[in-house]
Motif scaffolding. Structure first.
Motif, PDB file in Angstrom:
ATOM      1  N   ALA A 199       0.837  -1.206   0.000  1.00 56.51           N
ATOM      2  CA  ALA A 199       0.000   0.000   0.000  1.00 56.51           C
ATOM      3  C   ALA A 199       0.870   1.254   0.000  1.00 56.51           C
ATOM      4  N   GLN A 200       1.928   1.222   0.792  1.00 55.92           N
ATOM      5  CA  GLN A 200       2.808   2.389   0.886  1.00 55.92           C
ATOM      6  C   GLN A 200       3.551   2.630  -0.427  1.00 55.92           C
ATOM      7  N   ASN A 201       4.016   1.562  -1.062  1.00 57.39           N
ATOM      8  CA  ASN A 201       4.799   1.698  -2.302  1.00 57.39           C
ATOM      9  C   ASN A 201       3.936   1.971  -3.522  1.00 57.39           C
ATOM     10  N   SER A 202       2.697   1.469  -3.513  1.00 56.22           N
ATOM     11  CA  SER A 202       1.834   1.609  -4.696  1.00 56.22           C
ATOM     12  C   SER A 202       0.927   2.823  -4.648  1.00 56.22           C
ATOM     13  N   GLY A 203       0.671   3.331  -3.434  1.00 55.29           N
ATOM     14  CA  GLY A 203      -0.260   4.445  -3.284  1.00 55.29           C
ATOM     15  C   GLY A 203      -1.712   4.015  -3.212  1.00 55.29           C
ATOM     16  N   LEU A 204      -1.971   2.701  -3.261  1.00 56.57           N
ATOM     17  CA  LEU A 204      -3.333   2.198  -3.143  1.00 56.57           C
ATOM     18  C   LEU A 204      -3.723   2.075  -1.673  1.00 56.57           C
ATOM     19  N   ASN A 205      -5.026   2.132  -1.392  1.00 51.40           N
ATOM     20  CA  ASN A 205      -5.434   2.016   0.007  1.00 51.40           C
ATOM     21  C   ASN A 205      -5.334   0.559   0.460  1.00 51.40           C
ATOM     22  N   LYS A 206      -5.281   0.348   1.765  1.00 51.90           N
ATOM     23  CA  LYS A 206      -5.012  -0.977   2.324  1.00 51.90           C
ATOM     24  C   LYS A 206      -6.112  -1.978   2.000  1.00 51.90           C
ATOM     25  N   ALA A 207      -7.364  -1.533   1.975  1.00 52.43           N
ATOM     26  CA  ALA A 207      -8.466  -2.447   1.672  1.00 52.43           C
ATOM     27  C   ALA A 207      -8.360  -2.973   0.241  1.00 52.43           C
ATOM     28  N   THR A 208      -8.037  -2.067  -0.697  1.00 48.54           N
ATOM     29  CA  THR A 208      -7.872  -2.478  -2.097  1.00 48.54           C
ATOM     30  C   THR A 208      -6.719  -3.458  -2.226  1.00 48.54           C
ATOM     31  N   VAL A 209      -5.607  -3.145  -1.582  1.00 50.87           N
ATOM     32  CA  VAL A 209      -4.438  -4.021  -1.633  1.00 50.87           C
ATOM     33  C   VAL A 209      -4.781  -5.398  -1.077  1.00 50.87           C
ATOM     34  N   SER A 210      -5.430  -5.444   0.073  1.00 52.15           N
ATOM     35  CA  SER A 210      -5.770  -6.722   0.711  1.00 52.15           C
ATOM     36  C   SER A 210      -6.639  -7.579  -0.199  1.00 52.15           C
ATOM     37  N   SER A 211      -7.639  -6.961  -0.843  1.00 53.94           N
ATOM     38  CA  SER A 211      -8.527  -7.688  -1.745  1.00 53.94           C
ATOM     39  C   SER A 211      -7.772  -8.238  -2.950  1.00 53.94           C
ATOM     40  N   LEU A 212      -6.918  -7.405  -3.556  1.00 56.57           N
ATOM     41  CA  LEU A 212      -6.171  -7.821  -4.746  1.00 56.57           C
ATOM     42  C   LEU A 212      -5.131  -8.879  -4.395  1.00 56.57           C
ATOM     43  N   VAL A 213      -4.493  -8.751  -3.242  1.00 58.77           N
ATOM     44  CA  VAL A 213      -3.517  -9.751  -2.794  1.00 58.77           C
ATOM     45  C   VAL A 213      -4.198 -11.111  -2.622  1.00 58.77           C
ATOM     46  N   ASN A 214      -5.381 -11.120  -2.042  1.00 64.18           N
ATOM     47  CA  ASN A 214      -6.102 -12.386  -1.860  1.00 64.18           C
ATOM     48  C   ASN A 214      -6.415 -13.050  -3.197  1.00 64.18           C
ATOM     49  N   GLU A 215      -6.770 -12.247  -4.200  1.00 62.72           N
ATOM     50  CA  GLU A 215      -7.047 -12.803  -5.530  1.00 62.72           C
ATOM     51  C   GLU A 215      -5.766 -13.372  -6.155  1.00 62.72           C
ATOM     52  N   LEU A 216      -4.666 -12.646  -6.011  1.00 67.85           N
ATOM     53  CA  LEU A 216      -3.392 -13.098  -6.581  1.00 67.85           C
ATOM     54  C   LEU A 216      -2.902 -14.381  -5.910  1.00 67.85           C
ATOM     55  N   ILE A 217      -3.171 -14.518  -4.617  1.00 69.26           N
ATOM     56  CA  ILE A 217      -2.828 -15.762  -3.922  1.00 69.26           C
ATOM     57  C   ILE A 217      -3.665 -16.916  -4.472  1.00 69.26           C
ATOM     58  N   ASP A 218      -4.978 -16.680  -4.652  1.00 68.65           N
ATOM     59  CA  ASP A 218      -5.865 -17.720  -5.195  1.00 68.65           C
ATOM     60  C   ASP A 218      -5.408 -18.152  -6.597  1.00 68.65           C
ATOM     61  N   GLU A 219      -4.887 -17.208  -7.348  1.00 74.50           N
ATOM     62  CA  GLU A 219      -4.449 -17.490  -8.725  1.00 74.50           C
ATOM     63  C   GLU A 219      -3.015 -18.009  -8.787  1.00 74.50           C
ATOM     64  N   GLU A 220      -2.371 -18.130  -7.615  1.00 80.07           N
ATOM     65  CA  GLU A 220      -1.017 -18.695  -7.478  1.00 80.07           C
ATOM     66  C   GLU A 220       0.075 -17.823  -8.086  1.00 80.07           C
ATOM     67  N   PHE A 221      -0.205 -16.524  -8.260  1.00 84.12           N
ATOM     68  CA  PHE A 221       0.858 -15.630  -8.707  1.00 84.12           C
ATOM     69  C   PHE A 221       1.771 -15.229  -7.549  1.00 84.12           C
ATOM     70  N   ILE A 222       1.235 -15.226  -6.352  1.00 84.61           N
ATOM     71  CA  ILE A 222       2.020 -14.891  -5.171  1.00 84.61           C
ATOM     72  C   ILE A 222       1.677 -15.877  -4.058  1.00 84.61           C
ATOM     73  N   TYR A 223       2.504 -15.862  -3.008  1.00 85.74           N
ATOM     74  CA  TYR A 223       2.214 -16.715  -1.856  1.00 85.74           C
ATOM     75  C   TYR A 223       2.741 -16.059  -0.593  1.00 85.74           C
ATOM     76  N   GLU A 224       2.207 -16.491   0.521  1.00 80.39           N
ATOM     77  CA  GLU A 224       2.623 -15.957   1.814  1.00 80.39           C
ATOM     78  C   GLU A 224       3.789 -16.766   2.357  1.00 80.39           C
ATOM     79  N   SER A 225       4.771 -16.039   2.912  1.00 79.33           N
ATOM     80  CA  SER A 225       5.891 -16.703   3.570  1.00 79.33           C
ATOM     81  C   SER A 225       5.772 -16.456   5.068  1.00 79.33           C
ATOM     82  N   GLY A 226       6.839 -16.677   5.797  1.00 81.60           N
ATOM     83  CA  GLY A 226       6.814 -16.466   7.239  1.00 81.60           C
ATOM     84  C   GLY A 226       6.649 -15.006   7.598  1.00 81.60           C
ATOM     85  N   PRO A 227       6.361 -14.721   8.867  1.00 80.85           N
ATOM     86  CA  PRO A 227       6.174 -13.338   9.311  1.00 80.85           C
ATOM     87  C   PRO A 227       7.460 -12.530   9.233  1.00 80.85           C
TER      88      PRO A 227
END
Length: 389
Positions: free
Chosen positions: A35-63
């Motif tokens: 959100a900080q680097n893209s200028g998008l709001n956190k809610a938009t980022v969270s929604s888009l990140v969840n879609e990208l995870i479902d589509e296997e373009f990205i994945y979550e690693s450790g904290p």
């Protein structure tokens, strides 16, 4: 679809691409970092990140590291979500690579060829692609595209208008390959692809103004200006191998006299070696070995070629004033034999304001073009990809 809903759809795709591009460039990073680097709001980022995870373009690693609160979940790009194929069609070789979405080579196939007919050349290219496909790992999106680099003038439709060293004219290469392979096909001039490969993965990564001299059987020039590949009005820029450096000189394969390519290419080196009686059917590898064994005639051949490479390079420096000039393709293998005569030649011929220390040799060597066209295919896939909805 109404105009408003269509517009919202386009905006969402743009935002999603921005999120993905941010992750590929800066990962690992958290949703808050995006959100900080893209200028998008956190809610938009969270929604888009969840879609990208479902589509296997990205994945979550450790904290990640905590800044005082709960430790954030870090995100990484899934470079193994799909694979790209890059083909470099040379006069005396065909090099093919399979890369992941970050340009890492997973598998490669290199074939040495000699005096092939057009039909034979195309048949070997197709055979190479089949081998590469067979050796592509399983993934969500499989083979996402095929990029092919050709040493000649390529128009925007993927037609090879003229490749003099291959003796090709008006070859609709994209159409020919599409008839056999049901993947997105990209056809590009090999020097353009080599320049892009060097900017993405090679010695040009920290530069935005690069000239890439592809020096093999012929000579091509790839031009990066302000971080963008410069193709010219019709896509024909970079034919510097055919600039005249000796008036009424040696005949070139293009039909003109005195071209840079006729004096400074691998073809010129091999021809000179044959004329001097060093070898009846010389190869670059053989000549490098002879020079390393202190064969004075062979060393002189490399010095002469280095002088003429420097002549052309000094003209390019005076024209473009680039950050870096990269010598690539097969003659980059002879860096230890060519670097000094090239630099000496440039210092003698360039203007006092221009510097010879901007000359470098490709660390990717013969792989610049194959990696460049593979990267084009990846970017076409990720740029508002059909999968990114």
């Amino acid at each position: 679809m109404t105009y408003n809903s269509w517009n919202q759809h386009v905006v969402k795709k743009k935002n999603k691409e921005l999120v993905l591009r941010t992750i590929t460039s800066l990962a690992p990073l958290s949703r808050a970092d995006i959100a900080q680097n893209s200028g998008l709001n956190k809610a938009t980022v969270s929604s888009l990140v969840n879609e990208l995870i479902d589509e296997e373009f990205i994945y979550e690693s450790g904290p990640g590291e905590s800044s005082g609160g709960r430790r954030p979940v870090m995100l990484l790009f899934n470079e193994r979500a799909g694979y790209s194929i890059g083909i470099d069609i040379g006069v005396n070789y065909i090099l093919g690579v399979v890369t992941d979405l970050m340009g890492n080579i997973i598998f490669e196939k290199n074939i040495t060829v000699r005096n092939l007919s057009f039909k034979e050349h195309i048949s070997l290219v197709k055979e190479t692609i089949h081998i590469l496909i067979q050796n592509t790992p399983q993934s969500r999106y499989g083979v996402i595209g095929i990029g092919i680099g050709v040493p000649g003038i390529v128009d925007k439709s993927g037609k090879v208008l003229h490749a003099p060293n291959l003796n090709w004219k008006d070859v609709n290469l994209k159409e020919i390959i599409e008839q056999e392979f049901d993947y997105p096909i990209t056809i590009e001039n090999e020097a353009n692809a080599g320049a892009y490969g060097e900017m993405r993965f090679g010695v040009g990564q920290d530069c935005t103004n690069i000239l890439y001299v592809s020096n093999g059987i012929g000579i091509g020039l790839g031009i990066i200006l302000n971080g963008e590949l410069y193709r010219g009005i019709n896509g024909y820029a970079g034919e510097s191998g055919h600039m005249v450096i000796v008036a009424n000189g040696e005949k070139c394969t293009c039909g003109n006299l005195g071209c840079w390519e006729a004096y400074a290419s691998e073809h010129a080196l091999l021809k000179n070696a044959e004329n001097c009686g060093i070898s009846s059917t010389p190869t670059l590898e053989e000549l490098i070995q002879k020079a390393e064994e202190k064969n004075t005639d062979t060393i002189e051949l490399f010095q002469d070629i280095g002088f003429y490479i420097g002549t052309g390079v000094s003209n390019l420096i005076k024209t473009f004033n680039p950050q870096k000039i990269i010598i690539g393709n097969r003659l980059a293998m002879a860096k230890h034999l060519l670097e000094k005569p090239i630099v000496d030649s440039v210092r003698k011929q360039a203007l006092i304001y221009h510097q010879a220390d901007i000359i470098d040799f490709s660390k990717l060597s013969t792989h610049s073009t194959a990696l460049g066209v593979s990267a084009f295919a990846v970017e076409d896939f990720l740029h508002i990809s059909d999968q990114i909805d």
